[in-house]
Design an enzyme around this catalytic site. Sequence first.
Site, PDB file in Angstrom:
ATOM      1  N   VAL A 110      -4.823   0.704  18.397  1.00  0.00           N
ATOM      2  CA  VAL A 110      -6.160   0.983  17.858  1.00  0.00           C
ATOM      3  C   VAL A 110      -6.174   0.769  16.347  1.00  0.00           C
ATOM      4  O   VAL A 110      -5.344   1.330  15.631  1.00  0.00           O
ATOM      5  CB  VAL A 110      -6.581   2.446  18.173  1.00  0.00           C
ATOM      6  N   ILE A 130       0.093   7.533  12.603  1.00  0.00           N
ATOM      7  CA  ILE A 130      -0.712   6.338  12.281  1.00  0.00           C
ATOM      8  C   ILE A 130      -0.020   5.463  11.218  1.00  0.00           C
ATOM      9  O   ILE A 130       0.107   4.262  11.385  1.00  0.00           O
ATOM     10  CB  ILE A 130      -2.127   6.729  11.787  1.00  0.00           C
ATOM     11  N   CYS A 173       0.857  -1.182   0.000  1.00  0.00           N
ATOM     12  CA  CYS A 173       0.000   0.000   0.000  1.00  0.00           C
ATOM     13  C   CYS A 173       0.894   1.232   0.000  1.00  0.00           C
ATOM     14  O   CYS A 173       1.956   1.228   0.625  1.00  0.00           O
ATOM     15  CB  CYS A 173      -0.871  -0.025   1.251  1.00  0.00           C
TER      16      CYS A 173
END
Length: 421
Positions: free
Chosen positions: A172, A338, A126
């Site tokens: 998370v 992230i 990705c």
Amino acid sequence: MDRIRIHGGRALNGTIPISGAKNAALPLMIASLLTEEKLILENVPRLADVGLLQYILGNHGVDITVAGKRAGDEENAGQTFELSAKNIVDTTAPYHLVSKMRASFWVIGPLLARMGEAKVSLPGGCAIGTRPVDFHLDVLRALGGEIEISEGYVIAKAKNGLRGAKISFPKVSVGATHAALLTASLAKGESVIENAAREPEIKDVADCLIAMGSTIEGAGTSTIRVQGRDKLNGARHSVLPDRIETGTYAMAVAMTGGDVMLAGARDDLLVAALDTLRGTGTKITMTNEGLRVSRNGSGIVPVDVTTEPFPGFPTDLQAQFMALMSRAKGTSRIRETIFENRFMHVQELARLGANISLDGETAIVQGVEKLKGAPVMATDLRAWRNHGPPRLSSRPWLRAAGAEARPLRRLDRAGNRLIRV
Ligand code: UD1
């Protein structure tokens, strides 16, 4: 590859209807695999990813009817899908499809829960980072799935069905929380999901699952409890508005100046991003129609941000905010926590004249007086607007927002679609 040619330098004014959220629409469509009955989804956005997922679900045997357009319908309005997974005919999702869109990997849990088996390709690389699926596999294992990885495929089996379990994520993850919610809905007994993602799209999916007969408590908080059912029923659900699209347009207005109504947008879905934007000198007001965003001639105030899971500043607005900060009156620091490789747009912004340097996970953006047009590449889907083929004729909002539109089919000699903004 699509090309968009933009003539910049104008303030944006007008009204833009905000679409349904992509990140809710995709797992909601996947939820159709959990029931033999019809799931009706309203306000589904018109996106390439939605089209691809339609195709992938179709391969599994899901019948999808898209309600036809009625006279007077906005061309850009959301669609209504009727999804019926009465007969699942194939439990394999092949590489050539899954590799095109990571979220299609999420079919694995519902297929396993409903059919006792699934074979889904690993998604592959990705542009914004390695993006592993280990948490997803942990969810399936915790719920009693037997997992084998062979020749690039995850082969999951649960001959005696799945059973509820405690699932605690080390970090998370939005996707893994969706996976846990969807799969646990058909697992016997109670599941408890700890350190769950709190994104509004999780709550939206939980609301739909509840309408389908599931018992879920705590969606939108870090601990979610799911009471699994043998069977789920059909339901009707409307996709919530896209907070990333909302933030993207708000940042565009903050950058160009002007006054735009983001019709249907909800400020409670992106409090952190809107607070940051207010700090830059942008005026934002919630009205009955939606979110009104304006900035007059004053300079853009630099603001530092760090991306975080919800309710923090979203990584999906990081590229757009960097574009805004590239015109600020001073220096800002943007930290990405992230995804490890989500700075591909930095070099592209530099081509427009932005002054940005990278220091590990932080970008230091020194605002410049002016940017100048140049050919650039959209590396990250959030660094542009991925609405499938960008057809100006289906974008009345672009005109409403002050774009000077030429007929869609006009291409220049290089094959660029011509859009004047
Ligand atoms: C979703 C969103 C995407 C958004 C992202 C973070 C959808 C369709 N996509 O992606 O737009 O940018 O959340 O808000 O909703 N991770 C692991 N192992 C896993 C899964 C994730 O290590 O099995 C890591 C990722 O590499 C990343 C972090 O967890 O560093 C968060 O990723 P995650 O929230 O899972 O992103 P997605 O669900 O793929």
